[in-house]
Design an enzyme around this catalytic site. Structure first.
Site, PDB file in Angstrom:
ATOM      1  CD  GLU A   1      -5.950  -9.768   2.262  1.00 63.20           C
ATOM      2  OE1 GLU A   1      -6.424  -8.633   2.082  1.00 63.20           O
ATOM      3  OE2 GLU A   1      -5.911 -10.310   3.382  1.00 63.20           O
TER       4      GLU A   1
ATOM      5  NE  ARG B   1       8.160  -6.566  12.885  1.00 62.31           N
ATOM      6  CZ  ARG B   1       7.567  -7.722  12.737  1.00 62.31           C
ATOM      7  NH1 ARG B   1       7.879  -8.718  13.551  1.00 62.31           N
ATOM      8  NH2 ARG B   1       6.656  -7.891  11.812  1.00 62.31           N
TER       9      ARG B   1
ATOM     10  CE1 TYR C   1      13.527   1.604   4.973  1.00 62.88           C
ATOM     11  CE2 TYR C   1      13.460  -0.631   4.083  1.00 62.88           C
ATOM     12  CZ  TYR C   1      12.931   0.354   4.887  1.00 62.88           C
ATOM     13  OH  TYR C   1      11.793   0.113   5.601  1.00 62.88           O
TER      14      TYR C   1
ATOM     15  CE  LYS D   1       6.403  -4.258   4.631  1.00 57.53           C
ATOM     16  NZ  LYS D   1       5.839  -3.374   5.621  1.00 57.53           N
TER      17      LYS D   1
ATOM     18  NE  ARG E   1       3.997  -6.336  13.012  1.00 53.28           N
ATOM     19  CZ  ARG E   1       4.046  -5.663  14.174  1.00 53.28           C
ATOM     20  NH1 ARG E   1       3.111  -5.877  15.085  1.00 53.28           N
ATOM     21  NH2 ARG E   1       5.005  -4.806  14.421  1.00 53.28           N
TER      22      ARG E   1
ATOM     23  CB  SER F   1      14.101  -3.383   7.093  1.00 52.61           C
ATOM     24  OG  SER F   1      13.285  -4.394   7.657  1.00 52.61           O
TER      25      SER F   1
ATOM     26  CB  CYS G   1       0.681   0.750  10.587  1.00 48.37           C
ATOM     27  SG  CYS G   1       0.404  -0.901  11.283  1.00 48.37           S
TER      28      CYS G   1
ATOM     29  CB  CYS H   1      -0.923  -3.636  13.202  1.00 41.25           C
ATOM     30  SG  CYS H   1       0.794  -4.039  12.803  1.00 41.25           S
TER      31      CYS H   1
ATOM     32  CB  CYS I   1       2.817  -1.735  14.780  1.00 37.43           C
ATOM     33  SG  CYS I   1       3.670  -1.232  13.271  1.00 37.43           S
TER      34      CYS I   1
ATOM     35  CE  LYS J   1       3.249  -5.378   6.857  1.00 39.43           C
ATOM     36  NZ  LYS J   1       3.154  -4.106   7.579  1.00 39.43           N
TER      37      LYS J   1
HETATM   38  C1  PBG Z   1       4.007  -1.469   9.872  1.00 39.42           C
HETATM   39  C2  PBG Z   1       5.043  -1.757   8.857  1.00 39.42           C
HETATM   40  C3  PBG Z   1       6.091  -2.681   8.897  1.00 39.42           C
HETATM   41  C4  PBG Z   1       6.835  -2.470   7.741  1.00 39.42           C
HETATM   42  C5  PBG Z   1       6.230  -1.444   7.030  1.00 39.42           C
HETATM   43  N1  PBG Z   1       5.104  -1.031   7.731  1.00 39.42           N
HETATM   44  C6  PBG Z   1       6.485  -3.652   9.932  1.00 39.42           C
HETATM   45  C7  PBG Z   1       5.656  -4.817  10.220  1.00 39.42           C
HETATM   46  O1  PBG Z   1       4.631  -5.075   9.636  1.00 39.42           O
HETATM   47  O2  PBG Z   1       6.044  -5.511  11.163  1.00 39.42           O
HETATM   48  C8  PBG Z   1       8.090  -3.200   7.366  1.00 39.42           C
HETATM   49  C9  PBG Z   1       9.022  -2.483   6.457  1.00 39.42           C
HETATM   50  C10 PBG Z   1      10.379  -3.053   6.347  1.00 39.42           C
HETATM   51  O3  PBG Z   1      10.718  -4.116   6.893  1.00 39.42           O
HETATM   52  O4  PBG Z   1      11.193  -2.408   5.670  1.00 39.42           O
HETATM   53  N2  PBG Z   1       3.040  -2.440  10.076  1.00 39.42           N
END
Ligand code: PBG
Length: 328
Positions: free
Chosen positions: A238, A210, A318, A253, A222, A279, A120, A130, A122, A200
């Site tokens: 998708e 972030r 995690y 996700k 986003r 996260s 990615c 991104c 970002c 996603k």
């Molecule tokens: C990058 C990305 C993100 C996450 C994984 N790859 C952040 C986003 O899309 O803002 C999030 C992972 C997480 O929250 O654990 N685009």
């Protein structure tokens, strides 16, 4: 057959019996551990909103990965913290950047972990979106889909060359799986696996990430590229598109608020499915656990089980180390 002949409690009386009829099992190889790699040496920086997670320089990352490998964890997925950012996120493809250096070190250490690189822009753009930005005909700034594709492809190719088994595009640009597959094949990398973050969602559950990856968008959000949380049929479209473009494995996700999507994807396509226990899902459990409001190990286990039960083969989490320890 009904009561009193049928007594479901017979199969629940002791652990010795319960384990005979258990339908879903957690195994460490199903866990993929996200890791945040930075420059320098001897760096281990705590991530405040994700207790137990750190940004690591390559040398310390290698030590952590040795532990994960010894616990039988299935793999690691790397996110990079570059030294410098620019409007196009060019550093994503830097062969001297933290992710490429970590991949080379891990590849030569040969730990038996599968090596994943998140693809990615970002973390690499100075505006945190991104892909590169463009002003649309309506005057609004937005990510330029087609301009992002070569940048993403270059990053994926760099990671493949540095030693990644798997590249995992998480940007949600249209057509990126096909573009990356073409770039890899054109460079003689037809063996590199693509795991697409196919479904996603534009989720508030990414909040703590972030901070971890220093990738918050400088303006806006986003929602023009990640999916609307209200949609499930769209997730299936998708996934179908990404499989057609050459994805080997697909991801949903976040995980917990989207288990219905995990289930539908697995039922409909029957391909290997990963779910990202993100996260925010992690931070909520850690925060409540620290206050003694919940039994953290049991909640963790129950959540991971639910994701597997919904149909995910793999879980990016995690909790990978802690869950693998608990199973050992
Ligand atoms: C990058 C990305 C993100 C996450 C994984 N790859 C952040 C986003 O899309 O803002 C999030 C992972 C997480 O929250 O654990 N685009």
């Amino acid at each position: 057959m009904s009561f009193p002949v049928h007594r479901p409690r017979r199969l629940r009386r002791t652990e010795a019996i319960r384990r005979l009829v258990r339908e879903t099992r957690l195994t460490p190889e199903a866990f993929i551990a996200p890791q945040f790699v930075c420059g320098g040496e001897g760096v281990r920086r705590d991530i405040a909103s994700m207790p137990g997670c750190q940004q690591l320089s390559v040398d310390l990352l290698l030590e952590d990965c040795r532990d994960l490998a010894a616990l039988g964890v299935g793999g690691v997925i790397l996110f990079g913290l570059p030294d410098a950012k620019d409007p196009r996120g060019e550093a994503a493809a830097d062969l001297g950047g933290p992710v490429a250096r970590a991949l080379r070190a891990l590849r030569s250490a040969d730990l038996g972990l599968s090596l994943w690189a998140d693809v990615c822009l970002c973390e690499y753009t100075d505006h945190g979106h991104c892909g590169p930005l463009v002003r649309g005909a309506d005057g609004r700034m937005d990510v330029d889909n087609d301009a992002a594709l070569p940048l993403l492809s270059a990053a994926a190719l760099a990671y493949a060359e540095a030693g990644a088994d798997i590249v995992a595009p998480s940007d949600m640009m249209d057509g990126r799986v096909g573009a990356i597959r073409t770039a890899l094949d054109g460079a003689g990398r037809s063996e590199t696996i693509i795991v697409s973050y196919a479904a996603k969602y534009a989720s508030a559950f990414y909040g703590p990430f972030r901070e971890a990856a220093d990738s918050a968008p400088a303006f806006g959000d986003r929602r023009s590229y990640q999916m609307d949380p209200a949609n499930a049929a769209e997730a299936l479209r998708e996934v179908a598109a990404d499989l057609e473009e050459g994805a080997d494995l697909v991801m949903v996700k976040p995980a917990l608020a989207y288990l219905d999507v995990v289930w539908r994807v697995k039922q409909r396509f029957g391909v290997p499915v990963a779910a990202y226990n993100v996260s925010g899902e992690y931070a909520m459990v850690r925060a409540a656990g620290a206050r003694g409001w919940i039994d953290e190990p049991r909640i963790m286990t129950e959540m991971l089980l639910s994701i597997r039960r919904a149909g995910a083969d793999l879980i990016l989490t995690y909790f990978a180390r802690e869950a693998a320890r608990l199973l050992a």
